[in-house]
Motif scaffolding. Structure first.
Motif, short mmCIF file in Angstrom:
data_model
loop_
_atom_site.label_atom_id
_atom_site.label_comp_id
_atom_site.label_asym_id
_atom_site.label_seq_id
_atom_site.Cartn_x
_atom_site.Cartn_y
_atom_site.Cartn_z
N GLU A 15 143.59 89.99 121.73
CA GLU A 15 143.62 90.56 123.07
C GLU A 15 145.08 90.72 123.48
N LEU A 16 145.42 91.87 123.99
CA LEU A 16 146.77 92.12 124.47
C LEU A 16 146.75 92.28 125.98
N PHE A 17 147.43 91.40 126.67
CA PHE A 17 147.51 91.46 128.13
C PHE A 17 148.94 91.16 128.54
N PRO A 18 149.41 91.70 129.67
CA PRO A 18 150.66 91.19 130.23
C PRO A 18 150.37 89.85 130.90
N THR A 19 151.30 88.92 130.83
CA THR A 19 151.11 87.67 131.55
C THR A 19 151.26 87.94 133.05
N LYS A 20 150.77 87.02 133.83
CA LYS A 20 150.84 87.17 135.28
C LYS A 20 151.09 85.80 135.88
N ASN A 21 151.34 85.74 137.18
CA ASN A 21 151.52 84.43 137.80
C ASN A 21 150.31 83.57 137.55
N GLY A 22 150.54 82.34 137.15
CA GLY A 22 149.47 81.55 136.57
C GLY A 22 148.67 80.74 137.55
N ASP A 23 147.71 80.02 136.96
CA ASP A 23 146.77 79.24 137.75
C ASP A 23 147.24 77.80 137.97
N THR A 24 148.17 77.34 137.15
CA THR A 24 148.48 75.92 137.19
C THR A 24 149.61 75.58 138.15
N ASN A 25 150.68 76.37 138.13
CA ASN A 25 151.70 76.16 139.14
C ASN A 25 152.51 77.44 139.31
N PRO A 26 152.97 77.70 140.51
CA PRO A 26 153.67 78.94 140.80
C PRO A 26 154.89 79.12 139.91
N GLY A 27 155.13 80.39 139.53
CA GLY A 27 156.31 80.70 138.75
C GLY A 27 156.04 80.73 137.26
N THR A 28 154.92 80.19 136.78
CA THR A 28 154.60 80.29 135.36
C THR A 28 153.84 81.58 135.12
N GLY A 29 153.58 81.91 133.89
CA GLY A 29 152.87 83.14 133.57
C GLY A 29 151.74 82.86 132.62
N SER A 30 150.64 82.33 133.11
CA SER A 30 149.57 81.87 132.23
C SER A 30 148.36 82.79 132.27
N GLY A 111 153.99 81.80 129.29
CA GLY A 111 155.30 82.21 128.84
C GLY A 111 156.27 81.06 128.98
N PHE A 112 157.01 80.76 127.91
CA PHE A 112 157.96 79.66 127.94
C PHE A 112 158.99 79.90 129.04
N GLU A 113 159.16 78.88 129.89
CA GLU A 113 160.09 78.94 131.02
C GLU A 113 159.81 80.16 131.90
N GLY A 114 158.51 80.51 132.06
CA GLY A 114 158.13 81.57 132.97
C GLY A 114 158.28 82.98 132.42
N ARG A 115 158.57 83.12 131.13
CA ARG A 115 158.71 84.46 130.57
C ARG A 115 157.41 85.24 130.73
N GLN A 116 157.53 86.55 130.90
CA GLN A 116 156.36 87.41 131.04
C GLN A 116 156.45 88.57 130.06
N GLY A 117 155.30 88.99 129.54
CA GLY A 117 155.26 90.07 128.56
C GLY A 117 153.92 90.10 127.86
N GLY A 118 153.82 90.89 126.80
CA GLY A 118 152.58 91.06 126.08
C GLY A 118 152.19 89.81 125.31
N ILE A 119 150.92 89.41 125.42
CA ILE A 119 150.39 88.24 124.72
C ILE A 119 149.36 88.69 123.70
N SER A 120 149.50 88.22 122.48
CA SER A 120 148.50 88.43 121.44
C SER A 120 147.90 87.07 121.10
N LEU A 121 146.62 86.91 121.34
CA LEU A 121 145.93 85.66 121.03
C LEU A 121 144.91 85.92 119.94
N ASN A 122 144.95 85.13 118.88
CA ASN A 122 143.99 85.34 117.81
C ASN A 122 143.44 84.00 117.32
N ILE A 123 142.17 84.04 116.94
CA ILE A 123 141.48 82.89 116.36
C ILE A 123 141.04 83.28 114.96
#
Length: 267
Positions: A15-30, A111-123
């Protein structure tokens, strides 16, 4: 907690998605996914191919029917694959372990240290010969065997094959039936490969840190496949490794071995 859904089962999914502001704490991109395997076995969950440096976490929920951030149990986590050889550091994340059929897992990629960009997740399911200790036994001369590197990884202290970055290697073991020159190649197929031949200090219990290189090759121009020639000695066990250039993976590849044309045999 909202999560994208992986189909239940064993199939690889990207799945390819851009990261976005996350659910766990502000400023992350989860981003979150949920996945329920149908078979209990080893799986590799990885972010290989992502555009950014990632952090990966896998959780179970106290109540899978209504998962909540404050009611999760950590199963495993990883920042970087890390140093796979002397000069190769991989900043993608990867977890390999046994996951239980019927259990719903929640997979978080940040994203490490809040980095944002395309995510590829594979199982994926690792090949049975992913590690040298489980090298696939081969016999005969000539011989041909299909190669599948999907889900393959690199072991800690594994050398760089043909002096190139790989990280998706599978292993084979073969004992030379006669003393003569042999040729080994992966020219049939489309996978861009790295190919090497080694002997092990203790062939009965081989490790990647106790290998002696006999021959190696990246490409046989103009092909993306690899080709080596080596002087085989009757009774000696050789270890063949096929890796993907820069971590490429695939199953359109064949490993072929035979005598070098015109080679003299000494049984």
């Amino acid at each position: 907690l909202k999560a994208n859904v992986f189909p239940s089962g064993n199939a690889k999914l990207i799945e390819l998605f851009p990261t976005k502001n996350g659910d766990t704490n502000p400023g992350t991109g989860s981003l979150w996914w949920k996945w329920t395997p149908t078979v209990t076995q080893d799986y590799i969950i990885a972010t290989t191919g992502s555009a950014i440096d990632t952090v990966l976490g896998i959780f179970t929920a106290n109540n899978p029917g209504a998962p909540a951030i404050n009611a999760l149990t950590l199963v495993a986590q990883n920042d970087d694959i890390g140093l796979i050889s002397a000069n190769a550091y991989v900043s993608f994340s990867r977890i390999r372990q046994t996951f239980t059929a019927g259990t719903t897992y929640y997979i978080k990629v940040d994203g490490f240290e809040g980095r944002q960009g395309g995510i590829s997740l594979n199982i994926s399911i690792p090949p049975p010969n992913d590690n040298i200790a489980n090298a696939m036994p081969l016999s005969g001369n000539p011989l041909s065997v299909a190669v599948n590197t999907i889900g393959a990884s690199a072991e800690l202290d594994e050398p760089k094959h043909a002096m190139q970055n790989g990280a998706a290697s599978v292993w084979f073991r073969w004992t030379a039936p006669a003393t003569q020159d042999y040729q080994l190649d992966t020219l049939t197929g489309t996978l861009d490969t790295l190919l090497a031949v080694y002997t092990a200090e203790n062939p009965a219990v081989p490790t990647v840190s106790s290998l002696t290189e006999i021959a190696s090759n990246d490409d046989l121009s103009p092909y993306k496949g690899s080709y080596v020639r080596f002087a085989g000695v009757a009774g000696v066990t050789y270890f063949f490794v096929v890796d993907g250039y820069n971590g490429r993976q695939g199953n359109n590849c064949t490993l072929q071995l035979g005598p070098t044309p015109g080679a003299m045999t000494n049984d």
